[in-house]
Scaffold this motif. Structure first.
Motif, short mmCIF file in Angstrom:
data_model
loop_
_atom_site.label_atom_id
_atom_site.label_comp_id
_atom_site.label_asym_id
_atom_site.label_seq_id
_atom_site.Cartn_x
_atom_site.Cartn_y
_atom_site.Cartn_z
N THR A 33 -40.86 -0.44 46.35
CA THR A 33 -39.63 0.22 45.92
C THR A 33 -39.64 1.69 46.34
O THR A 33 -40.68 2.26 46.68
N MET A 34 -38.47 2.32 46.30
CA MET A 34 -38.37 3.74 46.65
C MET A 34 -39.02 4.63 45.59
O MET A 34 -39.22 5.82 45.83
N PHE A 35 -39.37 4.06 44.43
CA PHE A 35 -39.98 4.83 43.35
C PHE A 35 -41.51 4.73 43.35
O PHE A 35 -42.18 5.33 42.50
N ALA A 36 -42.07 3.96 44.28
CA ALA A 36 -43.50 3.66 44.27
C ALA A 36 -44.34 4.91 44.47
O ALA A 36 -44.25 5.57 45.52
N ASP A 57 -28.54 6.48 48.72
CA ASP A 57 -27.08 6.52 48.52
C ASP A 57 -26.71 6.00 47.13
O ASP A 57 -25.84 6.58 46.46
N LEU A 58 -27.34 4.93 46.70
CA LEU A 58 -27.02 4.39 45.38
C LEU A 58 -27.44 5.36 44.28
O LEU A 58 -26.71 5.55 43.30
N MET A 59 -28.60 5.98 44.44
CA MET A 59 -29.05 6.95 43.43
C MET A 59 -28.10 8.14 43.35
O MET A 59 -27.82 8.66 42.26
N ALA A 60 -27.58 8.57 44.49
CA ALA A 60 -26.62 9.67 44.49
C ALA A 60 -25.33 9.27 43.78
O ALA A 60 -24.75 10.06 43.01
N ALA A 61 -24.88 8.03 44.00
CA ALA A 61 -23.66 7.55 43.34
C ALA A 61 -23.86 7.43 41.83
O ALA A 61 -22.95 7.74 41.05
N LEU A 62 -25.03 7.02 41.42
CA LEU A 62 -25.33 6.93 39.98
C LEU A 62 -25.34 8.32 39.35
O LEU A 62 -24.80 8.52 38.24
N ALA A 63 -25.94 9.29 40.04
CA ALA A 63 -25.97 10.65 39.51
C ALA A 63 -24.56 11.23 39.40
O ALA A 63 -24.22 11.89 38.40
N GLU A 64 -23.72 10.95 40.39
CA GLU A 64 -22.34 11.43 40.35
C GLU A 64 -21.57 10.82 39.19
O GLU A 64 -20.71 11.46 38.57
N ARG A 65 -21.92 9.59 38.85
CA ARG A 65 -21.29 8.90 37.73
C ARG A 65 -21.77 9.45 36.38
O ARG A 65 -21.13 9.25 35.35
N GLY A 66 -22.90 10.17 36.39
CA GLY A 66 -23.45 10.70 35.15
C GLY A 66 -24.49 9.80 34.52
O GLY A 66 -24.85 9.97 33.35
N VAL A 67 -24.97 8.82 35.31
CA VAL A 67 -26.03 7.93 34.82
C VAL A 67 -27.37 8.64 34.97
O VAL A 67 -27.67 9.23 36.01
N LEU A 68 -28.19 8.59 33.95
CA LEU A 68 -29.49 9.25 33.92
C LEU A 68 -30.58 8.28 34.38
O LEU A 68 -30.40 7.06 34.32
N THR A 69 -31.70 8.81 34.80
CA THR A 69 -32.82 7.96 35.24
C THR A 69 -34.15 8.53 34.76
O THR A 69 -34.32 9.75 34.65
N ARG A 93 -30.65 -2.40 51.44
CA ARG A 93 -31.10 -2.98 50.18
C ARG A 93 -29.98 -3.08 49.14
O ARG A 93 -29.91 -4.05 48.39
N ASP A 94 -29.14 -2.06 49.07
CA ASP A 94 -28.10 -2.06 48.02
C ASP A 94 -26.91 -2.94 48.38
O ASP A 94 -25.93 -2.98 47.63
N SER A 95 -26.98 -3.67 49.50
CA SER A 95 -25.91 -4.62 49.84
C SER A 95 -26.12 -5.97 49.16
O SER A 95 -25.28 -6.87 49.31
N ALA A 96 -27.22 -6.13 48.43
CA ALA A 96 -27.47 -7.39 47.72
C ALA A 96 -26.36 -7.64 46.70
O ALA A 96 -25.72 -6.71 46.20
N PHE A 154 -32.61 -0.45 45.27
CA PHE A 154 -32.11 0.92 45.17
C PHE A 154 -32.35 1.70 46.46
O PHE A 154 -33.37 1.53 47.14
N THR A 155 -31.38 2.54 46.79
CA THR A 155 -31.41 3.39 47.97
C THR A 155 -31.04 4.81 47.57
O THR A 155 -30.54 5.06 46.47
#
Length: 342
Positions: free
Chosen positions: A166-169, A187-199, A23-26, A184-185
């Motif tokens: 979605t993965m949040f459903a 892996d993408l959520m982990a990368a966002l967390a490592e960047r310090g992005v909140l959700t 999914r995150d390859s879009a 969103f996957t």
């Protein structure tokens, strides 16, 4: 504003019939400010955001809300779009001219409903028989309500049960997916967390009315469909704190945005909110609660293209969409993404 201002030509081959895998390859078209347009991938999202930025997702879950049944010899199709209570849903009906108030419709797997009330827009309130919640009946007899621009080109299949979710459903009630979050996957959520992005998450049960065409000639004459949404006090406070600390609030999808803007005061502060929203956002609207939007590419002359034009400016979005079409981005629910940062 004249609705024709929001029209554009989209080649049919640009409509995505399946999602990207993974999914995150879009692809993701980043529009930043009045001029900057960048071709990226959804996987690049962490680099496009700053530590402390907040992504807001919709945790609604799509239910298999499309039913095919019969009233006598007549074929009746129903797409449920708004829950009224435990036994009754409002539904758009195909072949509605063959259905009258009081008629009984038989669907597969022993599911039956009465056409209780015909509404001014041609939809019906369907009252389902039995004791089971309607959501349980739908799991047994319904199919995923793919948008007409997909369903008109191919049959719905078992793969759509997972693809169109979605993965949040978590919370049952939507009859259309909050498609921006389909990318969103883990892996993408982990990368966002490592960047310090909140959700954070909130809820808006997306209705089938989101696909209804705007038939009015002027935006002032269009009656917007309403959808039920909710944001709790704790989530609102965390969003306020993130913004106060200098983070941006980035809505993942127009559905999350509709809740945030409905829940915001004139000062932009969010508070707990629950109810139906029919907020209709067109150019000239002053955004209060969000600083950016991640969203898929929308239909010509749709309320959603009007919304993104309100955020970025109509001429800017016409140029962005022309770029997307020229560079062969995939459009609509299963298509590619855009990140809009005014």
């Amino acid at each position: 504003m004249k609705v024709d201002l929001f029209d554009f030509e989209l080649p049919p081959e640009r409509i995505a019939l399946r999602p990207a895998r993974p999914r995150d390859s879009a692809r993701m078209l980043v529009a930043r400010g009045p001029h900057e347009t960048i071709d990226r991938s959804v996987r690049d999202l962490p680099q496009m955001l700053e530590p402390g930025d907040m992504l807001v997702f919709n945790d609604t879950r799509v239910i298999p809300a499309r039913l095919e049944g019969r009233r006598g010899d007549a074929k009746i199709g129903a797409t449920l779009h708004k829950r009224i209570d435990l036994r009754r849903w409002q539904a758009f009906v195909r072949n509605a001219k063959r259905l009258r108030e009081g008629d009984r419709v038989e669907f597969p797997q022993g599911v039956t409903a009465f056409a209780e009330t015909r509404h001014a827009d041609g939809s019906f309130t369907l009252a389902f028989e039995g004791d089971e919640p309607v959501e349980v009946l739908l799991e047994r007899a319904g199919t995923m309500p793919l948008p007409p621009y997909i369903a008109g080109k191919r049959a719905t299949d078992e793969q759509d049960r997972s693809d169109y979710q979605t993965m949040f459903a978590e919370k049952d009630g939507a009859v259309a997916a909050p498609t921006a979050a389909l990318h969103f996957t883990d892996d993408l959520m982990a990368a966002l967390a490592e960047r310090g992005v909140l959700t954070e998450t909130l809820t808006l049960h997306v209705g089938a009315g989101t696909f209804l065409p705007v038939k009015a000639e002027d935006t002032t004459e269009h009656v917007m469909h309403s959808e039920w949404g909710r944001i709790d006090a704790a989530t609102a406070e965390r969003l306020n704190a993130a913004r106060a600390a200098g983070g941006r609030i980035i809505s993942v999808g127009t559905t999350s945005l509709r809740v945030l803007e409905s829940a915001a005061g004139e000062d932009g502060k969010l508070a707990a909110w629950e109810g139906d929203t029919d907020i209709f956002i067109t150019p000239g609207y002053r955004f209060k609660a969000i600083d950016g939007l991640m969203t898929n590419f929308h239909l010509p002359k749709s309320t959603l293209f009007m919304l993104v034009s309100a955020l970025m400016g109509l001429e800017r979005m016409q140029a962005v969409y022309a770029h997307a079409i020229g560079h062969e981005y995939r459009f609509y629910s299963y298509g590619d993404s855009s990140l809009l940062l005014p």
